[in-house]
Design an enzyme around this catalytic site. Structure first.
Site, PDB file in Angstrom:
ATOM      1  N   MET A  42     -12.995   7.994  -9.968  1.00  0.00           N
ATOM      2  CA  MET A  42     -12.902   9.029 -11.008  1.00  0.00           C
ATOM      3  C   MET A  42     -12.474   8.401 -12.336  1.00  0.00           C
ATOM      4  O   MET A  42     -12.051   9.109 -13.261  1.00  0.00           O
ATOM      5  CB  MET A  42     -11.902  10.120 -10.598  1.00  0.00           C
ATOM      6  CG  MET A  42     -12.337  10.864  -9.339  1.00  0.00           C
ATOM      7  SD  MET A  42     -11.679  12.530  -9.240  1.00  0.00           S
ATOM      8  CE  MET A  42      -9.934  12.208  -9.259  1.00  0.00           C
ATOM      9  N   HIS A  70      -8.626  -0.047  -8.105  1.00  0.00           N
ATOM     10  CA  HIS A  70     -10.086   0.108  -8.157  1.00  0.00           C
ATOM     11  C   HIS A  70     -10.768  -1.269  -8.208  1.00  0.00           C
ATOM     12  O   HIS A  70     -11.808  -1.487  -7.582  1.00  0.00           O
ATOM     13  CB  HIS A  70     -10.505   0.888  -9.405  1.00  0.00           C
ATOM     14  CG  HIS A  70      -9.945   2.277  -9.505  1.00  0.00           C
ATOM     15  ND1 HIS A  70      -8.967   2.615 -10.399  1.00  0.00           N
ATOM     16  CD2 HIS A  70     -10.235   3.415  -8.818  1.00  0.00           C
ATOM     17  CE1 HIS A  70      -8.679   3.907 -10.282  1.00  0.00           C
ATOM     18  NE2 HIS A  70      -9.424   4.414  -9.320  1.00  0.00           N
ATOM     19  N   ARG A 104      -2.835   8.515 -11.589  1.00  0.00           N
ATOM     20  CA  ARG A 104      -1.851   9.548 -11.925  1.00  0.00           C
ATOM     21  C   ARG A 104      -0.475   8.959 -12.248  1.00  0.00           C
ATOM     22  O   ARG A 104       0.379   9.667 -12.769  1.00  0.00           O
ATOM     23  CB  ARG A 104      -1.739  10.584 -10.797  1.00  0.00           C
ATOM     24  CG  ARG A 104      -2.969  11.474 -10.705  1.00  0.00           C
ATOM     25  CD  ARG A 104      -2.773  12.646  -9.771  1.00  0.00           C
ATOM     26  NE  ARG A 104      -3.828  13.621  -9.889  1.00  0.00           N
ATOM     27  CZ  ARG A 104      -4.906  13.701  -9.104  1.00  0.00           C
ATOM     28  NH1 ARG A 104      -5.063  12.833  -8.115  1.00  0.00           N
ATOM     29  NH2 ARG A 104      -5.826  14.632  -9.301  1.00  0.00           N
TER      30      ARG A 104
HETATM   31  P1  AMP Z   1      -9.855   7.625  -7.620  1.00  0.00           P
HETATM   32  O1  AMP Z   1     -10.409   7.121  -8.920  1.00  0.00           O
HETATM   33  O2  AMP Z   1      -8.401   7.920  -7.660  1.00  0.00           O
HETATM   34  O3  AMP Z   1     -10.681   8.737  -7.027  1.00  0.00           O
HETATM   35  O4  AMP Z   1      -9.986   6.429  -6.606  1.00  0.00           O
HETATM   36  C1  AMP Z   1     -11.217   5.799  -6.371  1.00  0.00           C
HETATM   37  C2  AMP Z   1     -11.105   4.892  -5.190  1.00  0.00           C
HETATM   38  O5  AMP Z   1     -10.124   3.892  -5.466  1.00  0.00           O
HETATM   39  C3  AMP Z   1     -10.659   5.612  -3.921  1.00  0.00           C
HETATM   40  O6  AMP Z   1     -11.386   5.077  -2.809  1.00  0.00           O
HETATM   41  C4  AMP Z   1      -9.199   5.276  -3.851  1.00  0.00           C
HETATM   42  O7  AMP Z   1      -8.681   5.305  -2.529  1.00  0.00           O
HETATM   43  C5  AMP Z   1      -9.198   3.856  -4.396  1.00  0.00           C
HETATM   44  N1  AMP Z   1      -7.870   3.498  -4.870  1.00  0.00           N
HETATM   45  C6  AMP Z   1      -7.101   4.171  -5.764  1.00  0.00           C
HETATM   46  N2  AMP Z   1      -5.897   3.581  -5.908  1.00  0.00           N
HETATM   47  C7  AMP Z   1      -5.915   2.495  -5.079  1.00  0.00           C
HETATM   48  C8  AMP Z   1      -4.974   1.465  -4.770  1.00  0.00           C
HETATM   49  N3  AMP Z   1      -3.772   1.429  -5.330  1.00  0.00           N
HETATM   50  N4  AMP Z   1      -5.330   0.520  -3.878  1.00  0.00           N
HETATM   51  C9  AMP Z   1      -6.553   0.548  -3.277  1.00  0.00           C
HETATM   52  N5  AMP Z   1      -7.490   1.475  -3.546  1.00  0.00           N
HETATM   53  C10 AMP Z   1      -7.172   2.440  -4.419  1.00  0.00           C
END
Ligand code: AMP
Length: 282
Positions: A30, A37, A187
């Site tokens: 996102m 990421h 966040r």
């Molecule tokens: P988001 O942008 O928050 O929807 O996350 C996108 C992807 O990045 C999802 O598969 C999350 O689980 C992964 N992700 C977010 N934060 C982390 C982190 N600290 N370590 C590993 N993967 C992450």
């Protein structure tokens, strides 16, 4: 790095790669990208010939009182980070392309959604599964990379791909943390300096509990004490603190390598809700 905004351009890009015999790794996000990421991109690069990321702040997975409007958006900075990491392409779909007028179908899994984060975020996982299903179908990648940080999400996606005979392989990537052990999250940008200090205690408490449970401690008593510890550290409330089986997310009382399990937590700090989890078996 190539940027594509519409689906025909995405399909011709991916099919072009595949026609040359190249494999494709897909990294759904996102945006508001951070080192977590980037780890997904790194692993995808190691394991596949081409890496495609997407950024889409999916309105369907935000509740009416959640942070859709204020969710951080920084497209240029994100594109620069992806380019520096060697990502080959970035897909930026528009909301009206993903959800055109007349769109009504949703992917749902009540069994795995009506627990843990799903209890305080009704509809969230339906929205998440629906967009991930659409994006996996659009990208036709060989493998898609998701973080273990969002463990319930990862479990739901694995289940969907298996149940619906989808062909993309799902790869889980271990959580990336800051030097204090705090799980990186877009966040975290909402946290004040004071809240950040408090947030950094969550993984310390979680690891301490996990160690005691691994050593045969009484899980229910430890979890009750753990909730109090989290509030004493400065969190406003604990949504859940639970030991669950890794595959079914069902509650467990004992753990061993035959029954892999996680200790999962969600806690509120000001306007921010933080989640984390650690593996329980060695
Ligand atoms: P988001 O942008 O928050 O929807 O996350 C996108 C992807 O990045 C999802 O598969 C999350 O689980 C992964 N992700 C977010 N934060 C982390 C982190 N600290 N370590 C590993 N993967 C992450």
């Amino acid at each position: 790095m190539e940027t594509v905004r519409d689906t025909p351009a995405l399909k011709s890009l991916v099919r072009g790669w595949k026609a040359k015999g190249q494999t494709v790794g897909f990294v759904p996000t996102m945006g508001a990208l951070h080192a977590g990421h980037m780890q997904l991109v790194k692993q995808a690069k190691e394991e596949r010939d081409r890496v495609l990321a997407y950024i889409f702040v999916n309105p369907l997975q935000f509740g009416p009182n959640e942070d859709l409007e204020r969710y951080p958006r920084q497209e240029e900075q994100d594109a620069a980070l992806l380019t520096a990491e060697g990502c080959d392409a970035l897909y930026l779909p528009r909301v009206d392309d993903v959800y055109p007028p007349g769109f009504t179908t949703k992917v749902t899994n009540a069994d795995l959604s009506n627990m843990l984060c799903g209890l305080s975020r009704p509809g969230h996982f339906d929205g998440m599964l629906t967009v991930v299903c659409k994006m996996l179908n659009r990208a036709e990648a060989d493998a898609a990379y998701f973080g273990e940080k969002d463990f319930q999400q990862l479990t739901l996606i694995r289940r969907m791909v298996s149940d619906l005979d989808m062909t993309t392989r799902v790869v889980g990537v271990p959580t990336v943390r800051d030097v204090h052990g705090l799980a990186l999250s877009s966040r975290n940008a909402y946290l004040s300096d004071r809240e950040l200090q408090i947030a950094r205690s969550l993984n310390v408490i979680l690891n301490g509990l996990a160690e005691k449970i691994r050593n045969g401690g009484d899980a229910p008593a430890l979890l009750a004490a753990g909730r109090e510890q989290i509030v004493a550290a400065g969190f406003d409330s604990v949504d859940y603190l639970e030991c669950r089986s890794e595959n079914s997310l069902s509650p467990i009382s004992t753990c061993d390598s035959k029954n892999p399990a996680r200790l999962l937590v969600a806690a509120k700090l000001g306007k921010t809700r933080l989640i984390d989890n650690v593996r329980l078996h060695p």
